[in-house]
Design a protein around this motif. Structure first.
Motif, mmCIF file in Angstrom:
data_model
loop_
_atom_site.group_PDB
_atom_site.id
_atom_site.type_symbol
_atom_site.label_atom_id
_atom_site.label_comp_id
_atom_site.label_asym_id
_atom_site.label_seq_id
_atom_site.Cartn_x
_atom_site.Cartn_y
_atom_site.Cartn_z
ATOM 1 N N UNK A 242 52.577 23.682 0.990
ATOM 2 C CA UNK A 242 53.923 24.261 1.016
ATOM 3 C C UNK A 242 54.920 23.373 1.728
ATOM 4 N N UNK A 243 54.439 22.503 2.624
ATOM 5 C CA UNK A 243 55.331 21.628 3.391
ATOM 6 C C UNK A 243 55.515 20.258 2.758
ATOM 7 N N UNK A 244 54.805 19.995 1.678
ATOM 8 C CA UNK A 244 54.936 18.705 1.013
ATOM 9 C C UNK A 244 56.277 18.615 0.296
ATOM 10 N N UNK A 245 56.851 17.415 0.206
ATOM 11 C CA UNK A 245 58.135 17.273 -0.491
ATOM 12 C C UNK A 245 58.013 17.579 -1.981
ATOM 13 N N UNK A 246 59.139 17.837 -2.606
ATOM 14 C CA UNK A 246 59.152 18.133 -4.040
ATOM 15 C C UNK A 246 58.637 16.934 -4.830
ATOM 16 N N UNK A 247 58.028 17.230 -5.967
ATOM 17 C CA UNK A 247 57.420 16.175 -6.783
ATOM 18 C C UNK A 247 58.178 15.940 -8.079
ATOM 19 N N UNK A 248 58.297 14.670 -8.404
ATOM 20 C CA UNK A 248 58.809 14.228 -9.692
ATOM 21 C C UNK A 248 57.696 13.394 -10.308
ATOM 22 N N UNK A 249 56.930 13.999 -11.214
ATOM 23 C CA UNK A 249 55.710 13.376 -11.731
ATOM 24 C C UNK A 249 55.846 13.122 -13.232
ATOM 25 N N UNK A 250 55.353 11.982 -13.663
ATOM 26 C CA UNK A 250 55.270 11.686 -15.095
ATOM 27 C C UNK A 250 53.805 11.503 -15.455
ATOM 28 N N UNK A 285 57.581 17.935 -14.006
ATOM 29 C CA UNK A 285 56.668 17.056 -14.744
ATOM 30 C C UNK A 285 57.301 16.652 -16.070
ATOM 31 N N UNK A 286 57.165 15.371 -16.407
ATOM 32 C CA UNK A 286 57.476 14.879 -17.750
ATOM 33 C C UNK A 286 56.181 14.315 -18.327
ATOM 34 N N UNK A 287 56.073 14.291 -19.640
ATOM 35 C CA UNK A 287 54.862 13.774 -20.285
ATOM 36 C C UNK A 287 55.239 12.677 -21.272
ATOM 37 N N UNK A 288 54.674 11.503 -21.038
ATOM 38 C CA UNK A 288 54.850 10.359 -21.930
ATOM 39 C C UNK A 288 53.477 10.013 -22.502
ATOM 40 N N UNK A 289 53.423 9.736 -23.797
ATOM 41 C CA UNK A 289 52.163 9.317 -24.424
ATOM 42 C C UNK A 289 52.373 7.975 -25.095
ATOM 43 N N UNK A 290 51.276 7.282 -25.325
ATOM 44 C CA UNK A 290 51.371 6.025 -26.050
ATOM 45 C C UNK A 290 50.129 5.823 -26.897
#
Length: 616
Positions: A242-250, A285-290
């Motif tokens: 709960x104390x962790x910073x916000x995440x911007x994950x791909x 979360x964003x999702x990139x595929x290749x």
């Protein structure tokens, strides 16, 4: 005279029912005759026609046939083509046999085995008519970096030992995969520090200004009673979720044709679903595929339903344009960058890039450039046969990140759920250690493992030099084998240096007068910092306490000895599997996750293999 409408309807229904009666659907599964494992990408065609389909990742197929169709043709690279008559059965399962004429013996990762053939087909779909099939074999092309073992160095002429920490643990789960398959791993797959660091250790939480604590223990080496074994343990600060910073994950996911097998894309999907369930409303979360090209499947969102739906819809097919995917993933991460937050790309792949920028050097330079954006990288390896272990480890190293190998759903749970904070949230970066040994008490020393993490001594004070990163709650363990200055043992092989011609190497009065064995210095940076901070501790001869050695010490020593046996190290001394088992069983402790118990089973498995091999 026009026919009544009901006669027209009746005629239409009669024709339709006749047509339906003449066609039916056949389903089935195609497997390997010897292993009974499903074969993805097998082409299934109706004899004499161009109508057909291909088996999915689980070896299943579905195909419509008519009453006039006589047989199905099952064709797969390096397998004997099989023709099966069409009868009244609606389910037709087929087992294909390997065509030995197409196989040849090759040397793979240090030992000889037959080529592993896995079908590869792009764009698999059901009931494909007028289709052009594209399939190709994938041979065993796993890659591991050659790791010459670190050697014993004279403390008098080489008093400094400098290395980067390593929180990766991919080597252990990869070694486990080999052993569970009844094979010994290649020596270069056994990175001993990663095997040691796979396990949790009971180190104290930090209490001061620094984000980790340092613990040291000194005892007698279990495999060489004339030498000492120094245990160093770092404990990263545990930050409540709960104390962790916000995440911007791909999520950057490889969906190329090589990812079809059950231990690749399907396992990736299961793992990422578990991770999504751990996320909070402030996490995006964003999702990139290749595959042949890269694409944005899901723009950045905090909507879990959209995340799960996008993951579920992923399918494999095509070539592997890894660099294009990396570029797009970092672009998306930079676009939604959170200052002071956790900005991270999580790459899931077998590492087999073959389109565009694909050389290891070019990819590493690309990742080095991208890390300047403040976006961290986690690399997750999957699958067998074409695993590019060395490449993925180096990408993680260059990208301020960590590398794990996921071989089953329980390992996915360990990485995505149990170690959620450590996997995603960095508390310190560029963590380096430097030990200065006192030649008055230390004749020679050897760092066990960390061969590809060694640094030049000058790198320790150089804040431009990249090093390992530490996540929330992570532990890091390192072991040194030490030859005491008083040792009369001539069995330990030392690499000596000639005396200097223009200057003398001699001890000062302080060295002989003190009981200091060594000084341990540690440098690290805060996640967004550019300048390192220093902390240090001293290990004395009084630290030696064989009767008080902890479970941490004993278990890490057991894993180190096991690694040396698997590598057939010339430094293994008297180590044997019975000794490893005794140490490990003494030090199992609470073992709440069962990992130490599993280790004991793996040791017994290799002991049995070794016993059988010695009888041949």
């Amino acid at each position: 005279m026009k026919k009544p409408i009901y006669l027209l309807i009746f005629s239409f229904l009669l024709i339709a029912s006749t047509t339906i009666a003449q066609t039916r659907t056949i389903t089935g599964k195609v497997t390997d005759f010897e292993t009974a494992k499903p074969l993805p990408g097998v082409t299934v065609t109706i004899k004499g026609t161009n109508k057909g389909t291909a088996t999915d990742k689980d070896g299943n197929y579905k195909l419509q046939v008519s009453a006039k169709d006589k047989a199905l043709i099952f064709k797969y690279i390096a397998y004997i083509t099989k023709e099966v008559p069409i009868k009244q059965d609606s389910v037709v399962n087929v087992a294909l046999e390997v065509d030995n004429a197409q196989l040849e013996e090759v040397v793979v990762t240090g030992y000889s085995r037959k080529r592993m053939i896995l079908g590869k087909i792009a764009g698999i779909g059901a009931d494909v008519q007028n289709m052009t099939f594209s399939s190709a074999p994938v041979f065993n092309t796993e890659e591991y970096q050659h790791l010459p073992e670190s050697i014993f160095l004279e403390a008098k002429k080489n008093p400094l030992s400098t290395f980067s920490i390593d929180v990766d643990n991919a080597a252990y789960s990869n070694v486990r995969r080999f052993i569970n398959d009844g094979k010994l791993p290649p020596a270069d797959a056994v990175r001993i520090e990663e095997m040691i660091n796979y396990f949790d250790y009971d180190y104290p939480q930090p209490t001061g200004e620094h984000p980790f604590s340092v613990t040291t223990e000194l005892g007698v080496s279990p495999w060489n009673k004339d030498n000492l074994l120094l245990h160093i343990g770092l404990q990263g600060k545990e930050i409540p979720t709960d104390n962790l910073p916000a995440s911007n994950i791909v999520f950057l996911i490889d969906v190329s044709g090589s990812m079809m097998s059950q231990d690749k894309l399907p396992l990736i999907k299961s793992g990422f679903k578990m991770l999504v369930e751990q996320l909070r409303p402030q996490d995006k979360v964003a999702i990139v595929v290749y595959a042949g090209a890269a694409g944005l499947v899901l723009p950045s969102t905090n909507n879990k339903t959209k995340m799960l739906d996008a993951i579920e819809a992923l399918e494999a097919g095509g070539a592997t344009a890894g660099a294009a995917g990396i570029n797009l993933a970092y672009q998306e991460a930079e676009k939604h960058f959170i200052k002071g937050g956790n900005n991270r790309v999580i790459l899931a792949t077998d590492g087999d890039f073959n389109v565009g920028v694909s050389s290891s050097g070019e990819l590493e330079r690309l990742i080095e450039k991208k890390r300047e954006t403040g976006v961290f990288l986690t690399v997750l390896g999957f699958g067998t046969g074409n695993l590019k272990d060395s490449r993925m480890e180096q990408l993680a190293n260059k990208g301020n990140g960590n590398y794990a190998y996921i071989d089953n759903i329980l390992e996915a749970k360990k990485v995505f759920v149990n170690e959620f904070g450590g996997t995603l949230f960095t508390i310190a970066k560029d963590v380096k250690l430097q030990l200065e040994f006192n030649p008055a008490h230390v004749k020679a020393y050897r760092l066990i493992g960390y061969e590809n993490r060694a640094l030049q001594n000058e790198d320790f004070n150089n804040d431009q030099k990249d090093a390992g990163d530490m996540g929330s709650g992570h532990t890091v363990t390192a072991l040194y084998e030490i030859v005491p200055a008083t040792s009369k043992n001539n069995k330990t092989e030392l690499q000596t240096i000639d005396d200097l011609k223009y200057q003398e190497t001699k001890l000062n009065n302080k060295a002989a007068a003190t009981n200091e064995l060594l000084t341990l210095k540690l440098r690290y940076k805060e996640p967004a910092g550019d300048q390192s901070k220093l902390l240090q501790t001293i290990v004395t001869t009084q630290t030696l306490a064989p009767e008080k050695l902890s479970d941490n010490y004993k278990f890490s020593a057991a894993v180190a000895a096991y690694g040396m046996l698997l590598r057939d190290s010339k430094f293994k001394g008297s180590a044997n599997y019975s000794q490893v088992l005794e140490l490990a069983q003494q030090a199992r402790g609470k073992d709440e996750d069962g990992n130490r118990g599993e280790f004991v089973k793996l040791v017994k498995a290799v002991q049995l293999m070794d016993a059988r091999a010695s009888k041949k």
